[in-house]
Design an enzyme around this catalytic site. Structure first.
Site, mmCIF file in Angstrom:
data_model
loop_
_atom_site.group_PDB
_atom_site.id
_atom_site.type_symbol
_atom_site.label_atom_id
_atom_site.label_comp_id
_atom_site.label_asym_id
_atom_site.label_seq_id
_atom_site.Cartn_x
_atom_site.Cartn_y
_atom_site.Cartn_z
ATOM 1 C CG LEU A 72 -1.929 1.150 1.278
ATOM 2 C CD1 LEU A 72 -3.238 0.654 1.855
ATOM 3 C CD2 LEU A 72 -1.433 2.345 2.043
ATOM 4 C CB ALA A 73 2.552 3.211 -1.950
ATOM 5 C CB VAL A 74 -0.528 7.534 0.092
ATOM 6 C CG1 VAL A 74 -1.041 8.937 -0.197
ATOM 7 C CG2 VAL A 74 -1.672 6.583 0.406
ATOM 8 C CD GLU A 106 4.075 -9.961 6.509
ATOM 9 O OE1 GLU A 106 3.899 -9.399 5.407
ATOM 10 O OE2 GLU A 106 3.780 -11.140 6.702
ATOM 11 C CG ASN A 111 5.757 2.952 7.688
ATOM 12 O OD1 ASN A 111 5.272 4.036 7.986
ATOM 13 N ND2 ASN A 111 5.589 2.390 6.498
ATOM 14 C CE1 TYR A 118 -1.944 -0.432 6.885
ATOM 15 C CE2 TYR A 118 0.225 -0.760 7.820
ATOM 16 C CZ TYR A 118 -0.590 -0.586 6.721
ATOM 17 O OH TYR A 118 -0.055 -0.576 5.462
#
Length: 156
Positions: A72-74, A106, A111, A118
């Site tokens: 997942l990335a933004v 994971e 981070n 999360y």
């Protein structure tokens, strides 16, 4: 956030996704890894865009009721603006439709932003994986294993 658009990932999106991947991840996936798997019904991909600009995406898989968030990335200019929250909400809805009961992931121990997201989204810390992630300097970093119990009433 109503001006965001959610859509499936296609090959035409790979250049923009690769650019985001390279700028936001310590150990980015390659363009080959980012290419959607053809004919794999257990894989789920989506991107979010604004004004035809890709600003985030997710990759996941679901097998026999167990789902895993793979990536997942933004894009950096859009971080902290609810984009990842929208992606996770879409992912959960997608996985409910796919029959998933549990979503695993994971996350790098360092981070902190992702970890906070999360936890806010209802994931719980289950365990650590020592030395799971490679770092550019040749060292490794621990992963935190997190789990979300999927319930259609929580995401729909």
């Amino acid at each position: 956030m109503s001006d965001y658009t959610l859509q499936p990932i296609g090959d035409r999106h790979l250049t923009d996704i690769e650019r985001i991947e390279q700028t936001v991840h310590i150990a980015p996936w390659s363009k080959t890894q980012l290419a959607p798997a053809q004919g794999c019904f257990d894989h789920h991909y989506a991107l979010i865009s604004q004004d035809d600009q890709i600003i985030g995406y997710f990759y996941a898989r679901c097998i026999a009721g167990e789902a895993e968030l793979l990536n997942l990335a933004v894009d950096r200019p859009f971080q902290g603006k609810g984009v990842a929250h929208q992606l996770l909400t879409l992912l959960k809805k997608t996985l409910v439709a796919a029959g998933a009961k549990t979503l695993w992931l994971e996350v790098r121990q360092s981070n902190y932003g992702a970890r906070a997201l999360y936890q806010k989204q209802g994931f719980e810390l289950i365990s650590h994986r020592a030395g799971y992630y490679s770092c550019p300097d040749g060292t490794t970093e621990d992963a935190l294993v997190m789990r979300y119990q999927i319930s259609s009433s929580h995401v729909l």
